[in-house]
Design an enzyme around this catalytic site. Structure first.
Site, mmCIF file in Angstrom:
data_model
loop_
_atom_site.group_PDB
_atom_site.id
_atom_site.type_symbol
_atom_site.label_atom_id
_atom_site.label_comp_id
_atom_site.label_asym_id
_atom_site.label_seq_id
_atom_site.Cartn_x
_atom_site.Cartn_y
_atom_site.Cartn_z
ATOM 1 N N ASP A 81 -8.476 1.616 9.058
ATOM 2 C CA ASP A 81 -9.495 2.327 8.276
ATOM 3 C C ASP A 81 -10.176 3.340 9.193
ATOM 4 O OD1 ASP A 81 -10.900 2.799 6.001
ATOM 5 O OD2 ASP A 81 -12.063 0.928 6.039
ATOM 6 N N GLU A 112 -11.735 7.674 3.068
ATOM 7 C CA GLU A 112 -12.547 7.687 1.842
ATOM 8 C C GLU A 112 -12.710 9.117 1.342
ATOM 9 O OE1 GLU A 112 -16.268 5.610 2.383
ATOM 10 O OE2 GLU A 112 -15.254 3.782 3.046
ATOM 11 N N GLU A 179 -12.551 1.494 -5.714
ATOM 12 C CA GLU A 179 -13.596 0.493 -5.435
ATOM 13 C C GLU A 179 -14.720 0.590 -6.461
ATOM 14 O OE1 GLU A 179 -14.969 0.069 -1.382
ATOM 15 O OE2 GLU A 179 -16.593 -1.278 -1.992
HETATM 16 O O1 KIV Z 1 -13.513 -1.585 4.881
HETATM 17 C C1 KIV Z 1 -13.095 -2.225 3.914
HETATM 18 O O2 KIV Z 1 -13.107 -3.460 3.890
HETATM 19 C C2 KIV Z 1 -12.571 -1.474 2.779
HETATM 20 C C3 KIV Z 1 -12.167 -2.251 1.568
HETATM 21 C C4 KIV Z 1 -13.374 -2.607 0.797
HETATM 22 C C5 KIV Z 1 -11.180 -1.530 0.750
HETATM 23 O O3 KIV Z 1 -12.524 -0.292 2.822
#
Ligand code: KIV
Length: 272
Positions: A81, A112, A179
Site C-alpha cells: 500500500d 487511493e 471502501e
Molecule cells: O490499509 C488498508 O488496510 C486498506 C484496506 C482497508 C483496503 O487500504
C-alpha cells in the site's frame, strides 16, 4: 504463486479473498489458509502503530513491514500500500517509490483516489508495475470527503465514484478496492468494470472482499467498523494468557523442570 493474470481471471468465476498483514507470523497463517492477496495496508498506522491517521506512516515503515510479510509468503500475491507522502504529496516520486515495493518482493502496489490518481496510476503501470486502485472512502484524504463515513450516498457522489473506478481501469489498474459505499453502488461498479472489484464495507456483490486482519481476529479494540466481522476474539485470550504468566512467575510455578535445562551431575561436581 498467484499472478495478476490469475486474479483478473477470477472475476465472476471465484471470489477473491484479500486480508491485510503487517508481520511474518500473521502473513504465514494467511498464506497457509490460501488467501489470494495479502495487502500490507497503510492501516499499519492504526492497528499496529497506534497512530490516528494512515497519513502518519511513510515509505520507511511500510517497507520495513513489507519485508517481514514477503519473507513469509509462498503463494499469495503481496500488494504494498503506497503511503500518502509517497505519491499524493509528490506524484512525480510515485514510480520510484512503487519500484521499491516491487524490489522488496511485492507483486503490485495500491493507490487511493486523489486529484492526480489516474495519471499517477498510469505512470506506475507504464513502468511495468501492477496497480490496485482504491475508491469510495479513501482514508488518506478522508478529511476532504466528510471524514471516515460511508461515501456515495446520493446520485451525484455515486456517479463520481463510478467515474473514479472507471478512470483507474482505463489507467491500467488490475483491480479496484471499493471502501465503504452502498452495496447498490458497488454492484453497478462491479458490473461496469472488466477488472475485479474488492470490497470492504461495500456489500456482497464485489468480486472479492478485504478485511483488516486485526478486526477479523479481535486484536484492535479502539474501534470496530460496522462492516468488519470478528471471526475470532483473541484480545481476551491474550489478556488471560499474560495474566496467567504473571501469576505463575510470581508464585514460582514458572519455569518448572519441563522448561529448564540441567547441568550433568559430574559437571556439577567439578564446578563445586
Ligand atoms: O490499509 C488498508 O488496510 C486498506 C484496506 C482497508 C483496503 O487500504
Amino acid at each position: 504463486m498467484k499472478t495478476i493474470k490469475d486474479i483478473v481471471a477470477q472475476k465472476s468465476k471465484e471470489r477473491i479473498t484479500v486480508l491485510t498483514a503487517y508481520d511474518f507470523p500473521i502473513a504465514a497463517f494467511l498464506d497457509e489458509a490460501a488467501i489470494d492477496i495479502i495487502l500490507v495496508g497503510d492501516s499499519l498506522a492504526n492497528v499496529v502503530l497506534g497512530l490516528e491517521s494512515t497519513t502518519e506512516v511513510g515509505m520507511k515503515e511500510m517497507l520495513h513491514h513489507t519485508r517481514a510479510v514477503v519473507r513469509a509468503v509462498k503463494n499469495a500475491l503481496v500488494v504494498g500500500d503506497m503511503p500518502f507522502d509517497s505519491y499524493q504529496l509528490n506524484p512525480r516520486a510515485a514510480v520510484d517509490n512503487a519500484k521499491q515495493f516491487i524490489q522488496e518482493g511485492c507483486g503490485a502496489v495500491k493507490v487511493e483516489w486523489f486529484d492526480e490518481a489516474a495519471k499517477t496510476a498510469a505512470s506506475i503501470v507504464k513502468a511495468g508495475i501492477p496497480v490496485m486502485g482504491h475508491v469510495g472512502l479513501t482514508p488518506q484524504t478522508a478529511h476532504k470527503s466528510g471524514g471516515m463515513k460511508v461515501q456515495g450516498k446520493d446520485a451525484a457522489s455515486a456517479r463520481a465514484i463510478i467515474e473514479q473506478a472507471e478512470k483507474f481501469e482505463e489507467a491500467g489498474c488490475f483491480s479496484v478496492v471499493l471502501e465503504c459505499i452502498p452495496l447498490e453502488l458497488a454492484r453497478i461498479i462491479t458490473e461496469k468494470l472488466k477488472v475485479p472489484t474488492i470490497g470492504i464495507g461495500a456489500g456482497p456483490h464485489c468480486d472479492g472482499q478485504v478485511l483488516v486482519i486485526h478486526d477479523l481476529l479481535g486484536l484492535f479494540s479502539r474501534y470496530q467498523p460496522k462492516f468488519s466481522k470478528k471471526y475470532a476474539d483473541l484480545g481476551p485470550q491474550i489478556l488471560e494468557a499474560v495474566r496467567q504468566y504473571k501469576k505463575e512467575v510470581l508464585s514460582g510455578q514458572f519455569p518448572d523442570d519441563a522448561h529448564s535445562f540441567h547441568l550433568p551431575p559430574d559437571e556439577i561436581k567439578k564446578l563445586k
